[in-house]
Structure formats: structure tokens, C-alpha cells
Design a protein around this motif. Structure first.
Motif, PDB file in Angstrom:
ATOM      1  N   TYR A 149       3.614   5.462  -7.913  1.00 11.70           N
ATOM      2  CA  TYR A 149       3.207   4.065  -7.735  1.00 11.70           C
ATOM      3  C   TYR A 149       2.526   3.765  -6.402  1.00 11.70           C
ATOM      4  CZ  TYR A 149       7.644   3.577  -5.126  1.00 11.70           C
ATOM      5  OH  TYR A 149       8.677   3.716  -4.234  1.00 11.70           O
ATOM      6  N   ASP A 150       2.734   4.587  -5.380  1.00 11.75           N
ATOM      7  CA  ASP A 150       2.089   4.317  -4.100  1.00 11.75           C
ATOM      8  C   ASP A 150       0.608   4.675  -4.187  1.00 11.75           C
ATOM      9  OD1 ASP A 150       2.708   3.790  -1.003  1.00 11.75           O
ATOM     10  OD2 ASP A 150       1.234   5.419  -1.168  1.00 11.75           O
ATOM     11  N   SER A 197       1.056  -1.653  -3.038  1.00  9.61           N
ATOM     12  CA  SER A 197       1.347  -0.723  -4.133  1.00  9.61           C
ATOM     13  C   SER A 197       2.444  -1.254  -5.049  1.00  9.61           C
ATOM     14  CB  SER A 197       1.760   0.640  -3.565  1.00  9.61           C
ATOM     15  OG  SER A 197       0.732   1.204  -2.779  1.00  9.61           O
ATOM     16  N   VAL A 198       3.537  -1.749  -4.452  1.00 10.34           N
ATOM     17  CA  VAL A 198       4.644  -2.280  -5.248  1.00 10.34           C
ATOM     18  C   VAL A 198       4.210  -3.521  -6.009  1.00 10.34           C
ATOM     19  CG1 VAL A 198       6.934  -3.329  -5.144  1.00 10.34           C
ATOM     20  CG2 VAL A 198       6.423  -1.330  -3.740  1.00 10.34           C
ATOM     21  N   PHE A 199       3.482  -4.417  -5.345  1.00 13.26           N
ATOM     22  CA  PHE A 199       3.027  -5.647  -6.002  1.00 13.26           C
ATOM     23  C   PHE A 199       2.142  -5.319  -7.202  1.00 13.26           C
ATOM     24  CE2 PHE A 199       0.249  -9.289  -6.640  1.00 13.26           C
ATOM     25  CZ  PHE A 199       1.155 -10.341  -6.630  1.00 13.26           C
ATOM     26  N   LYS A 200       1.227  -4.372  -7.034  1.00 12.72           N
ATOM     27  CA  LYS A 200       0.333  -3.993  -8.132  1.00 12.72           C
ATOM     28  C   LYS A 200       1.112  -3.380  -9.286  1.00 12.72           C
ATOM     29  CE  LYS A 200      -3.784  -1.238  -9.230  1.00 12.72           C
ATOM     30  NZ  LYS A 200      -3.202  -0.614 -10.444  1.00 12.72           N
ATOM     31  N   CYS A 211      12.500   2.910  -8.026  1.00 10.50           N
ATOM     32  CA  CYS A 211      12.051   2.857  -6.641  1.00 10.50           C
ATOM     33  C   CYS A 211      12.471   4.119  -5.901  1.00 10.50           C
ATOM     34  CB  CYS A 211      12.637   1.631  -5.950  1.00 10.50           C
ATOM     35  SG  CYS A 211      12.142   1.493  -4.226  1.00 10.50           S
ATOM     36  N   ALA A 212      11.561   4.622  -5.072  1.00  7.88           N
ATOM     37  CA  ALA A 212      11.873   5.793  -4.254  1.00  7.88           C
ATOM     38  C   ALA A 212      12.444   5.396  -2.905  1.00  7.88           C
ATOM     39  CB  ALA A 212      10.612   6.632  -4.061  1.00  7.88           C
ATOM     40  N   CYS A 213      12.760   4.108  -2.725  1.00  7.53           N
ATOM     41  CA  CYS A 213      13.178   3.599  -1.416  1.00  7.53           C
ATOM     42  C   CYS A 213      14.449   4.258  -0.899  1.00  7.53           C
ATOM     43  CB  CYS A 213      13.333   2.087  -1.447  1.00  7.53           C
ATOM     44  SG  CYS A 213      14.384   1.478  -2.780  1.00  7.53           S
TER      45      CYS A 213
END
Length: 243
Positions: A149-150, A197-200, A211-213
Motif C-alpha cells: 500500500y505504500d 498512501s494510507v488515505f489513497k 497495517c504494517a505499523c
């Protein structure tokens, strides 16, 4: 009247079954006096399985009736499924909560004024450092999730391996009070790309992603919390430059 239960579980010099200990604890918490039978060898365990026609241990019996293993006991006592299941924000919320308490503790140890921007700064810095540790635990697993996703990592895969180190550097730099020009640009860079990236991915493309957070293989859904992490970085970068 005393309630009794019988439990058979593996317990030897090389292996102590964790589910056997949990089954014993659950029975005791439910008010049962447990007849605890330890299976101390592989031969003894195999013999027990063959005798009772079961494939696993532990095995619990109540009033002579076999209930089963730990999960079966939980069902018997109308308990929920053990462990975290499905999507959950628990890992990242735990990190934020501990980071906030640590920030308050640091400030409290040096000042009597807890309501200060230093608490906010330390909270963001500690959160970033702890989140970076989660990613660095398994860079490979993190990268596998992050590049889906990034926007930059999709084009430059190696960025996924650099990102956690940059995040750690920003967090540590903020804690150390390094000059803004040494830290803020990095925070703004990774935070801005991450937020976009997250918003898109979430709000425009409507993708259902993990999420990879907190590292790879997590069940944290990509969404508001992930966006918050990146907004923290942007806010930190701006604050350092205008401070």
C-alpha cells in the motif's frame, strides 16, 4: 459440596504444556478441586491418548465425563474464544498508551508541570521508536505488508527496508533534542508519503488491508490509526521546524 475435576497434561523435563497449565487454572477459577495427573514421558502420553481415543492433551474430565482440552473447557464454561481473533487495534493502542505513560513519567521525574508540550513531544517520539522496534523485529515480514500500500515502496522496494530505521532515527532524535534540521525533514518525508498512501488505499481505493505499523503478519486493519501514526510524524516535523 466440593466440585472435583480430573486433568491429564504433559509435564516433563523437556516440555511443560502451556494449555495444560491454563486448563488447570481455568478449572480452579471455576471452583473445581483438580486431580492433576502429569504425563511425564512421551510413552505415557501416547498410552493415555490410545486408551482414551484422543489425539491431543490436555484432557479434562468432570463427573467422569470427558470435556476435552483447554478450548473445549472454555466452551463448557461459556467462555469466549482464547486469544486475539480477527482484526484488532489492540497492539497499536497498547503502544500508544504505554508511550503516553512513559512520556508523563519522564516529564514527572524532571518537572512538576505535566501539562506541557514536552509530554506531547515525548509521546510522539516514544511512539515512533516503539513502532519502529515492532517493524525491525522482522523486516522481511514488514516489507511484505508495507509494499502492498505504500506508494513509494511499491516503486522502490528497498524503501520498505529503510523506513523502520528512519522512523527509529526520528523518534530517538526527538528524545535527544537534536536540531530540527537533522530530524524534521525525515519525519515530514516518511509521514507525508505514509499519510497519502494510507488515505489513497483506504478512503479512495477502498482496499481491505492489514497495517504494517506494528510489523508484518499483524491483524491491525489499515485505517484511521495508521493514518494517525503518519499525521503524528507530519505534526512532529512541522513543530520542530517552527519551535
Amino acid at each position: 459440596m466440593t466440585k472435583t475435576a480430573t486433568l491429564y497434561r504433559m509435564h516433563n523435563d523437556k516440555h511443560i504444556c502451556p494449555f495444560g497449565l491454563k486448563a488447570k487454572d481455568l478449572l480452579q477459577r471455576e471452583g473445581y478441586q483438580v486431580e492433576d495427573h502429569k504425563l511425564t514421558s512421551r510413552e505415557q502420553t501416547d498410552q493415555f491418548k490410545q486408551e482414551h481415543e484422543v489425539k491431543t492433551t490436555p484432557q479434562a474430565f468432570i463427573n467422569g465425563d470427558r470435556i476435552g482440552g483447554y478450548d473445549d473447557l472454555r466452551k463448557h464454561f461459556d467462555k469466549g474464544e482464547a486469544g486475539q481473533t480477527g482484526e484488532t487495534y489492540t497492539p497499536v493502542m497498547s503502544i500508544f498508551a504505554v508511550a503516553l505513560l512513559m512520556a508523563v513519567a519522564f516529564v514527572y521525574s524532571t518537572s512538576t508541570t505535566l501539562l506541557s508540550m514536552r509530554v506531547v513531544e515525548l509521546f510522539i517520539a516514544l511512539s515512533m521508536a516503539i513502532l519502529a522496534i515492532q517493524k525491525l523485529r522482522d523486516l522481511y515480514a514488514f516489507s511484505n505488508s508495507f509494499i502492498t500500500y505504500d506508494l513509494l515502496a511499491m516503486k522502490v522496494v528497498r524503501y520498505a527496508y529503510v523506513y523502520p530505521f528512519v522512523e527509529a532515527y526520528v523518534g530517538i532524535g526527538m528524545i535527544a533534542g537534536l536540531p530540527a534540521y537533522m530530524v524534521a525533514p525525515f519525519s515530514l518525508f516518511i509521514g507525508t508519503i505514509g499519510a497519502i498512501s494510507v488515505f489513497k488505499a483506504v478512503y479512495l481505493d477502498k482496499r481491505d488491508l492489514k497495517c504494517a505499523c506494528v510489523g508484518g503478519n499483524s491483524n491491525v486493519p489499515l485505517g484511521f490509526v495508521s493514518l494517525t501514526e503518519n499525521l503524528f510524524m507530519i505534526a512532529a516535523g512541522i513543530w520542530m521546524l517552527v519551535r
